[in-house]
Design an enzyme around this catalytic site. Structure first.
Site, mmCIF file in Angstrom:
data_model
loop_
_atom_site.group_PDB
_atom_site.id
_atom_site.type_symbol
_atom_site.label_atom_id
_atom_site.label_comp_id
_atom_site.label_asym_id
_atom_site.label_seq_id
_atom_site.Cartn_x
_atom_site.Cartn_y
_atom_site.Cartn_z
ATOM 1 N N GLU A 81 -27.148 -78.580 21.574
ATOM 2 C CA GLU A 81 -27.715 -79.494 22.735
ATOM 3 C C GLU A 81 -26.654 -79.689 23.842
ATOM 4 O O GLU A 81 -26.848 -79.494 25.054
ATOM 5 C CB GLU A 81 -28.457 -80.996 22.424
ATOM 6 N N ASP A 82 -25.324 -79.947 23.552
ATOM 7 C CA ASP A 82 -24.384 -80.477 24.285
ATOM 8 C C ASP A 82 -23.320 -79.189 24.449
ATOM 9 O O ASP A 82 -22.252 -79.374 25.059
ATOM 10 C CB ASP A 82 -23.793 -81.824 23.678
#
Length: 711
Positions: A81-82
């Site tokens: 996600e990051d």
């Protein structure tokens, strides 16, 4: 620069993995290094390095002694996600199962949604689908949310409140559903403190003060329990406990109590060796303190859906102080605290938690069932939320099977809980051997037999009474399917009407004409075009001219009126403002997603709309024979005499007319009163006949058909 592995928190985490073999601990070390490198340079809003968050989540997972794949997935849960790390990279380094877990935990930020609510619903939908495939997904997600709530001081207040509310609505109930009692209460209390910080501080101070004021009473109760159990020869562990802040606050809110009025803030728990001793201890302690009638619950004989087992009773202690007592075995207590996570904690016990795992698996499969029946993410989230706040009752089938339902559930909820087909065809029920209607609310211990009929179908009105997400989802799915089919037939009828006005029969159209329309519209089938017309997404006149390759309607005659029978179903709706019936001059308007809405020609509610957009309206007429009965509102002014209502109702029933609803105007009692009836008639002729017979009654001063918005 010191290595991240020199962090004392990291060493504590590695020490907690002693339940894993050394080669698996080395894999976890590698995953930590991978995660730390991926997140290097990223900081949390608190100013700490980002790696502190996945390390804390993995530490909580390790407390449940989860397998190595779960621990590694917890360390990597944010990398997709990051960071630029892909699922294929994770699969290559740590295996496909770990990659699937991380993928199930990743949000859908790269997709575009129409609103934040839709994004939240779709993220939750994805997580639950992954959770249904692998339980570890939700356990890691709950640990993730738990740590986030603990470290939100640096966030904006509105963001803290939004995340806390989401936790109360979704994640805390999921923890409860999975039997994670300790985590459930911690999530609730943390969320409460973030949403209402001042209230939480005031309540915590009051609880601390009450603890000091009641210390002597609580000590006397505990000593008395220990002495009585010892005298009875029962070996037990006993301890006092406080109710959580949020549960106290919710009780104050729901019952409109002040803190001083919430007397059972404290409770006691008794842990004994086996199930039989639980009941013996209950009898012994009921002899010591008087039980409060109606406050005993046996969750051992009938466990909660999350597997929870215990005996609950409320007793009156010294000075009239009520307190709750829970009696259970050590194994039941372990299961109550850790729920489904006990599958890893106590895996040496062959049968421990087996029933909970079965119940959890059943719930997950019901989620998949809800997902397949829900066309939109928002609907799915709504249905799941309904099932996350059960407050259960337990009812019995004729064969003795126990089914848990939320409080307030009806016969329809039970029917769908048994099977979708039974729900779709239920007509009534025998409750405790007495015939009862579908809207009947069920109560604890009811024996219920569902009565079905092959020609029965769900009603839109059921959505106002059902309580379970499954029932709501199945009803909506059925109604949408029926509306779709009926809209297809209506659309075909409307297009045929337009084509005839242009001098062509639908059967005479060449295949090439339809190919052009399908290509331009994006539909794959002719049937889909009909459906779009019936649902109001396309205009029949435009489609007809496109089929004939005409850009204008100069060659068209005025189309004949659309003929309806009244039994077309959901594709044709009758406006509640004017309640048209066969014999009334009528007009129709197509509304997107609703189909054809019928009004009377002189309906006041549409006067402005008809003059503003005359092309939106089409002429409609009735077939000679109506296909069903229609509701009409009648307003009667009558002499206020004894028995007037009974005589009028008898006259209506005697004419073969069904009374749907009746109410009287009691605001201005006097010589005359007003009675409003809603009756069902076949058409205008039948209504005129009924009104003539009512006018002959001496009590009736005035009678009129009501036109205007229905109440």
């Amino acid at each position: 620069m010191p290595s991240a592995e020199d962090d004392p928190a990291y060493e504590v985490f590695i020490d907690s993995l002693m339940y894993l073999p050394p080669e698996e601990v080395e894999l976890v070390r590698e995953a930590y290094r991978f995660s730390e490198a991926a997140h290097r340079g990223q900081m949390r809003q608190s100013g700490e390095p980002y790696i502190t968050h996945p390390l804390a989540v993995a530490g909580e997972i390790a407390e449940w002694q989860m397998d190595v794949e779960g621990v590694i997935a917890a360390l990597l849960h944010d990398v997709m996600e990051d960071t630029p790390v892909s699922k294929s990279t994770i699969a290559e380094r740590f295996g496909k199962p770990v990659a699937d877990l991380v993928d199930g935990l990743s949000k859908l930020d790269k997709l575009e949604f129409q609103s934040a609510e839709e994004a939240q619903a779709e993220n939750f939908r994805k997580m639950l689908m992954a959770m249904a495939r692998d339980l570890r997904v939700v356990l890691i997600k709950l640990a993730d949310r738990h740590h986030n709530l603990q470290t939100m001081a640096a966030m904006r207040p509105e963001k803290r409140r939004r995340i806390a509310r989401e936790t109360l609505e979704i994640y805390a109930p999921i923890a409860n559903r999975l039997g994670l009692n300790k985590l459930y209460h911690e999530l609730q209390d943390l969320s409460f403190e973030l949403i209402f910080p001042m209230r939480a501080r005031v309540l915590a101070r009051a609880l601390k003060a009450a603890r000091g004021n009641r210390r002597e009473v609580l000590s006397r109760i505990l000593d008395g329990i220990n002495r009585r159990l010892h005298d009875a020869g029962i070996d037990a562990r006993t301890f006092g406990r406080e109710k959580s802040l949020y549960s106290i606050y919710r009780k104050m809110l729901e019952k409109r109590l002040s803190f001083s009025q919430v007397l059972d803030v404290y409770g006691f728990r008794v842990l004994v060796a086996d199930q039989t001793t639980c009941y013996v201890a209950l009898g012994v302690l009921h002899g010591l303190y008087k039980p409060v009638p109606g406050k005993f619950k046996d969750y051992i004989a009938i466990p909660k859906p999350n597997g929870y087992q215990s005996l609950h009773t409320t007793l009156i202690g010294p000075h009239g102080t009520p307190f709750e007592l829970q009696i259970r075995t050590e194994a039941m207590d372990n299961l109550a605290q850790e729920g489904i996570a006990s599958h890893w904690l106590y895996k040496d016990s062959e049968h421990f938690g087996a029933e909970l795992q079965q119940k959890t698996s059943t719930w997950f499969h019901s989620l998949l069932d809800l997902q397949s029946a829900s066309d939109e993410s928002g609907d799915f989230l709504e249905h799941v939320k309904v099932d996350l706040f059960p407050h259960e009752i337990y009812v019995f089938t004729p064969k003795g099977k126990i089914i848990a339902l939320p409080r307030g559930a009806t016969v329809v909820d039970l029917a769908y809980a048994v099977h979708s087909d039974i729900g779709n065809h239920c007509v009534a029920a025998n409750i405790n051997f007495q015939p009862m209607p579908l809207v009947t609310e069920l109560t604890n211990g009811d024996r219920v037999e569902i009565v079905t009929a092959a020609d029965a179908h769900p009603s839109l009105a059921w959505l106002n009474t059902v309580k379970t997400g499954r029932a709501r989802s199945k009803i909506r799915h059925y109604l949408k399917s029926v509306q779709h089919d009926e809209s297809t037939l209506l659309g075909e009828k409307m297009l045929d009407q337009e084509l005839r006005a242009l001098g062509v029969a639908a059967s005479e159209l060449p295949v090439s004409s339809w190919k052009n329309v399908l290509r331009d519209s994006g539909n794959k089938l002719i049937k889909e075009v009909y459906t779009d017309i019936g649902l109001g997404f396309r205009l029949a006149g435009v489609v007809a001219r496109r089929l004939l390759a005409r850009e204008d309607a100069s060659q068209a005659k005025a189309p004949a009126s659309l003929v309806i029978r009244g039994s077309e179903g959901m594709a044709v709706q009758f406006a509640p403002c004017c309640q048209p019936i066969p014999g009334d001059p009528i007009v129709g308007s197509i509304w997107k997603g609703k189909g054809l809405v019928i009004h009377t020609h002189d309906c006041p509610a549409i006067r402005k709309m008809r003059s503003a957009k005359p092309t939106k309206w089409i002429d409609v007429e009735w077939e000679p024979e109506p296909g069903k009965l229609f509701s009409v509102r009648l307003r009667l002014t009558v002499q206020n005499t004894v028995g007037a209502l009974g005589r009028i109702a008898t006259e209506i029933s005697g004419s073969g007319t069904n009374i749907v609803h009746v109410n009287m105007d009691e605001k201005h009692p006097g010589l005359y009163t007003t009675i409003n009836f809603t009756v069902q008639v076949a058409g205008r002729t039948a209504l005129a006949r009924l009104m003539r017979s009512l006018r002959r009654l001496p009590e009736v001063v005035r009678i009129a058909r009501e036109q205007g918005q229905a109440t």
